[in-house]
Design a protein around this motif. Structure first.
Motif, PDB file in Angstrom:
ATOM      1  N   PRO A 111       4.639  -9.836  -4.869  1.00  0.00           N
ATOM      2  CA  PRO A 111       4.023  -8.522  -4.640  1.00  0.00           C
ATOM      3  C   PRO A 111       3.772  -7.764  -5.952  1.00  0.00           C
ATOM      4  O   PRO A 111       4.601  -7.780  -6.855  1.00  0.00           O
ATOM      5  N   CYS A 112       2.623  -7.081  -6.007  1.00  0.00           N
ATOM      6  CA  CYS A 112       2.311  -6.208  -7.133  1.00  0.00           C
ATOM      7  C   CYS A 112       3.214  -4.977  -7.068  1.00  0.00           C
ATOM      8  O   CYS A 112       4.008  -4.832  -6.138  1.00  0.00           O
ATOM      9  N   CYS A 113       3.069  -4.057  -8.006  1.00  0.00           N
ATOM     10  CA  CYS A 113       3.993  -2.905  -8.021  1.00  0.00           C
ATOM     11  C   CYS A 113       3.838  -2.035  -6.771  1.00  0.00           C
ATOM     12  O   CYS A 113       4.827  -1.490  -6.282  1.00  0.00           O
ATOM     13  N   MET A 114       2.629  -1.938  -6.213  1.00  0.00           N
ATOM     14  CA  MET A 114       2.455  -1.147  -4.991  1.00  0.00           C
ATOM     15  C   MET A 114       3.137  -1.816  -3.800  1.00  0.00           C
ATOM     16  O   MET A 114       3.907  -1.172  -3.072  1.00  0.00           O
ATOM     17  N   CYS A 115       2.875  -3.099  -3.615  1.00  0.00           N
ATOM     18  CA  CYS A 115       3.440  -3.812  -2.467  1.00  0.00           C
ATOM     19  C   CYS A 115       4.951  -3.974  -2.631  1.00  0.00           C
ATOM     20  O   CYS A 115       5.695  -3.991  -1.648  1.00  0.00           O
ATOM     21  N   TYR A 116       5.383  -4.095  -3.869  1.00  0.00           N
ATOM     22  CA  TYR A 116       6.810  -4.141  -4.164  1.00  0.00           C
ATOM     23  C   TYR A 116       7.459  -2.848  -3.669  1.00  0.00           C
ATOM     24  O   TYR A 116       8.485  -2.867  -2.981  1.00  0.00           O
TER      25      TYR A 116
HETATM   26 ZN   LIG Z   1      -0.116  -5.627  -3.825  1.00  0.00          ZN
END
Ligand SMILES: [Zn+2]
Length: 186
Positions: A111-116
């Motif tokens: 996951p990217c920082c947003m999805c993280y």
């Molecule tokens: Zn993401």
């Protein structure tokens, strides 16, 4: 006029690509589905090369997601966010594990920082990852954003088990294919 609602959709092919009755019992089967969704999304030109899926404690599918950022003009429409939202809508639980059920989340890439960030509030117990963030950034133009150095430890300290490098090569193959223009329309 101001918009007072948003509407996000998964591609129409999603119903053909997913067997809602199947049990996805082990980690490999779960990540395999996430990667298959990412590949189909590339082939169909219906978004970026990412897929994700949410399972209950028995391996039943609760929700899936693919990247829909460009088709839906929505920067939050990452595969993980779409999977969380469709599972939450279906179960009517803002925190997916609030019923006491054990929730497993599989994603084709870290996951990217947003999805993280979203992963902390989604109510999951296990996070299964295919490709690493470094793979995403090496093989595509996507930026994973400023993740904490100990991103994994931050999840584990909050009770979310993390397992990485599951079918990593297969996940990277999809990223590579997307980057070379295979199947993508944009
Ligand atoms: Zn993401």
């Amino acid at each position: 006029m101001l918009y007072a609602q948003i509407h996000l959709t998964l591609p129409p092919w999603i119903h053909d690509a997913v067997d809602g009755e199947r049990l996805y019992v082990d980690d490999i089967a779960k990540v395999e589905l996430a990667i298959a969704l990412s590949a189909r999304n590339v082939d169909a030109g219906s978004g970026g090369p990412f897929g994700a899926a949410v399972f209950d404690g028995h391996g039943r599918l609760l929700g899936v997601g693919v990247n829909r950022v460009v088709p839906q003009t929505c920067s939050v429409a990452h595969a993980e966010m779409m999977a969380y939202m469709t599972a939450q809508a279906r179960t009517q639980r803002a925190r997916l594990n609030e019923s006491g059920d054990r929730i497993v989340f599989a994603t084709s890439a870290q996951p990217c920082c947003m999805c993280y960030g979203a992963t902390f509030w989604a109510g999951i117990d296990e996070l299964l990852i295919g490709a690493r963030a470094e793979d995403v950034m090496a093989l595509t133009e996507f930026d994973e954003g400023p993740l904490p150095a100990d991103w994994r430890g931050e999840l584990e300290r909050r009770g979310i088990a993390v397992r990485q490098d599951i079918l990593r090569d297969a996940a990277c193959d999809v990223l590579r294919r997307y980057a070379s223009g295979g199947g993508a329309n944009y």
